[in-house]
Design a protein around this motif. Sequence first.
Motif, PDB file in Angstrom:
ATOM      1  N   LYS A  35       0.830  -1.159  -0.092  1.00  0.00           N
ATOM      2  CA  LYS A  35      -0.071   0.045  -0.013  1.00  0.00           C
ATOM      3  C   LYS A  35       0.804   1.363  -0.095  1.00  0.00           C
ATOM      4  CE  LYS A  35      -3.799   2.173   2.493  1.00  0.00           C
ATOM      5  NZ  LYS A  35      -4.779   2.304   1.258  1.00  0.00           N
ATOM      6  N   ALA A  36       1.984   1.299   1.001  1.00  0.00           N
ATOM      7  CA  ALA A  36       2.899   2.538   0.944  1.00  0.00           C
ATOM      8  C   ALA A  36       3.609   2.589  -0.475  1.00  0.00           C
ATOM      9  CB  ALA A  36       3.900   2.359   2.006  1.00  0.00           C
ATOM     10  N   PHE A  37       3.803   1.285  -0.981  1.00  0.00           N
ATOM     11  CA  PHE A  37       4.494   1.378  -2.506  1.00  0.00           C
ATOM     12  C   PHE A  37       3.519   1.963  -3.433  1.00  0.00           C
ATOM     13  CE2 PHE A  37       4.834  -0.620  -6.547  1.00  0.00           C
ATOM     14  CZ  PHE A  37       6.243  -0.342  -6.879  1.00  0.00           C
ATOM     15  N   ALA A  38       2.385   1.648  -3.597  1.00  0.00           N
ATOM     16  CA  ALA A  38       1.409   2.062  -4.428  1.00  0.00           C
ATOM     17  C   ALA A  38       1.127   3.840  -4.271  1.00  0.00           C
ATOM     18  CB  ALA A  38      -0.058   1.276  -4.248  1.00  0.00           C
ATOM     19  N   GLU A  39       0.813   4.313  -2.932  1.00  0.00           N
ATOM     20  CA  GLU A  39       0.621   5.353  -2.487  1.00  0.00           C
ATOM     21  C   GLU A  39       2.038   6.471  -3.050  1.00  0.00           C
ATOM     22  OE1 GLU A  39      -0.702   6.026   1.146  1.00  0.00           O
ATOM     23  OE2 GLU A  39      -2.621   5.181   1.079  1.00  0.00           O
ATOM     24  N   GLY A  40       3.051   5.763  -2.517  1.00  0.00           N
ATOM     25  CA  GLY A  40       4.139   6.727  -3.070  1.00  0.00           C
ATOM     26  C   GLY A  40       4.410   6.953  -4.383  1.00  0.00           C
ATOM     27  N   LEU A  41       4.026   6.018  -5.187  1.00  0.00           N
ATOM     28  CA  LEU A  41       4.170   6.139  -6.630  1.00  0.00           C
ATOM     29  C   LEU A  41       2.951   6.433  -7.246  1.00  0.00           C
ATOM     30  CD1 LEU A  41       6.287   2.906  -7.807  1.00  0.00           C
ATOM     31  CD2 LEU A  41       7.021   5.156  -7.424  1.00  0.00           C
ATOM     32  N   LYS A  42       1.806   6.930  -6.378  1.00  0.00           N
ATOM     33  CA  LYS A  42       0.600   7.205  -6.987  1.00  0.00           C
ATOM     34  C   LYS A  42       0.179   6.395  -7.976  1.00  0.00           C
ATOM     35  CE  LYS A  42       1.696  12.188  -5.519  1.00  0.00           C
ATOM     36  NZ  LYS A  42       0.966  11.932  -4.412  1.00  0.00           N
ATOM     37  N   LEU A  43       0.121   5.281  -7.837  1.00  0.00           N
ATOM     38  CA  LEU A  43      -0.471   4.465  -8.624  1.00  0.00           C
ATOM     39  C   LEU A  43      -2.119   4.391  -8.868  1.00  0.00           C
ATOM     40  CD1 LEU A  43       1.729   1.078  -8.146  1.00  0.00           C
ATOM     41  CD2 LEU A  43       2.009   2.789  -9.796  1.00  0.00           C
ATOM     42  N   TYR A  75      -1.766   1.034   9.761  1.00  0.00           N
ATOM     43  CA  TYR A  75      -1.495   2.051   8.756  1.00  0.00           C
ATOM     44  C   TYR A  75      -1.981   3.387   9.066  1.00  0.00           C
ATOM     45  CZ  TYR A  75      -0.436   3.297   3.854  1.00  0.00           C
ATOM     46  OH  TYR A  75       0.175   3.962   2.727  1.00  0.00           O
ATOM     47  N   GLY A  76      -3.251   3.254   9.800  1.00  0.00           N
ATOM     48  CA  GLY A  76      -3.781   4.329  10.271  1.00  0.00           C
ATOM     49  C   GLY A  76      -3.235   5.135  11.276  1.00  0.00           C
ATOM     50  N   LEU A  77      -2.610   4.431  12.174  1.00  0.00           N
ATOM     51  CA  LEU A  77      -1.768   4.952  13.180  1.00  0.00           C
ATOM     52  C   LEU A  77      -0.154   5.646  12.701  1.00  0.00           C
ATOM     53  CD1 LEU A  77      -2.332   2.477  16.090  1.00  0.00           C
ATOM     54  CD2 LEU A  77      -3.177   4.750  15.686  1.00  0.00           C
ATOM     55  N   THR A  78       0.120   5.184  11.483  1.00  0.00           N
ATOM     56  CA  THR A  78       1.588   5.654  11.243  1.00  0.00           C
ATOM     57  C   THR A  78       1.351   6.503   9.845  1.00  0.00           C
ATOM     58  OG1 THR A  78       1.671   3.585   9.897  1.00  0.00           O
ATOM     59  CG2 THR A  78       2.561   3.642  12.053  1.00  0.00           C
ATOM     60  N   LEU A  79       0.473   6.124   8.978  1.00  0.00           N
ATOM     61  CA  LEU A  79       0.736   7.014   7.709  1.00  0.00           C
ATOM     62  C   LEU A  79      -0.521   7.672   7.347  1.00  0.00           C
ATOM     63  CD1 LEU A  79       2.750   4.575   5.423  1.00  0.00           C
ATOM     64  CD2 LEU A  79       3.472   6.590   6.658  1.00  0.00           C
ATOM     65  N   SER A  80      -1.759   7.255   7.519  1.00  0.00           N
ATOM     66  CA  SER A  80      -2.961   7.768   7.210  1.00  0.00           C
ATOM     67  C   SER A  80      -3.972   7.279   7.955  1.00  0.00           C
ATOM     68  CB  SER A  80      -3.504   6.988   5.600  1.00  0.00           C
ATOM     69  OG  SER A  80      -4.729   7.574   5.093  1.00  0.00           O
ATOM     70  N   PRO A  81      -4.261   8.445   8.977  1.00  0.00           N
ATOM     71  CA  PRO A  81      -5.363   8.184  10.033  1.00  0.00           C
ATOM     72  C   PRO A  81      -6.697   7.811   9.755  1.00  0.00           C
ATOM     73  CG  PRO A  81      -4.212  10.237  10.249  1.00  0.00           C
ATOM     74  CD  PRO A  81      -3.972   9.872   9.106  1.00  0.00           C
TER      75      PRO A  81
END
Length: 198
Positions: A35-43, A75-81
């Motif tokens: 998920k972080a990979f996809a968000e980072g590359l804006k896939l 993921y909610g606690l670290t990157l996207s609430p």
Amino acid sequence: MDKKTSSAPSIWRVNLTPAVIGLIPAAVGINYVAKAFAEGLKLPVWLGSLGTFLASMLAGPIPGAISGFINNVIYGLTLSPVSTVYALTSIGIGIAVGVLHAKGGFSSARKIFVSALIIALVSSVISTPLNVIFWGGQTGIAWGDSLFAVLVANHVPVFIASFGDEFVLDILDKVVVAYVACLIYKQIPKKMISYFKD
């Protein structure tokens, strides 16, 4: 009680063996990184259910659902609430994958595609109300939100427009994830797979 029925393995039975206990955090890690990979590359896909698919295929719907739930919370606690509320969606995905896999829904390329569509529908039905509540109906993925904007501009009700936005994205995401998960699953030795079934 019929002997045949009573002896049949249940996909809902969860044996917390060391293999299953180890599988859950591994699946959470796969979800998180994908998920972080996809968000980072804006896939145009999320990829955040890959670990959930694998856990459900290997150990059944409950471990898969648990993996998805835990990932969304972390993921909610670290990157996207706001990701935490979509833990409900991940539970639905884990259950759907586990049930479909047990029914042979991933045994051929055509069945994988059909199963991915069913899982996309489950995901969209759960996610749409959450999208409406937290994002005004949008998903945060540009091309899906473009469809949402067009539908709303043409006086389509927000809830239906939001479902359309979510569903077109979920179709692509779940088809991609389903085929990747099946490819990985087929590379796992049968003896190792049996550790999660016992």
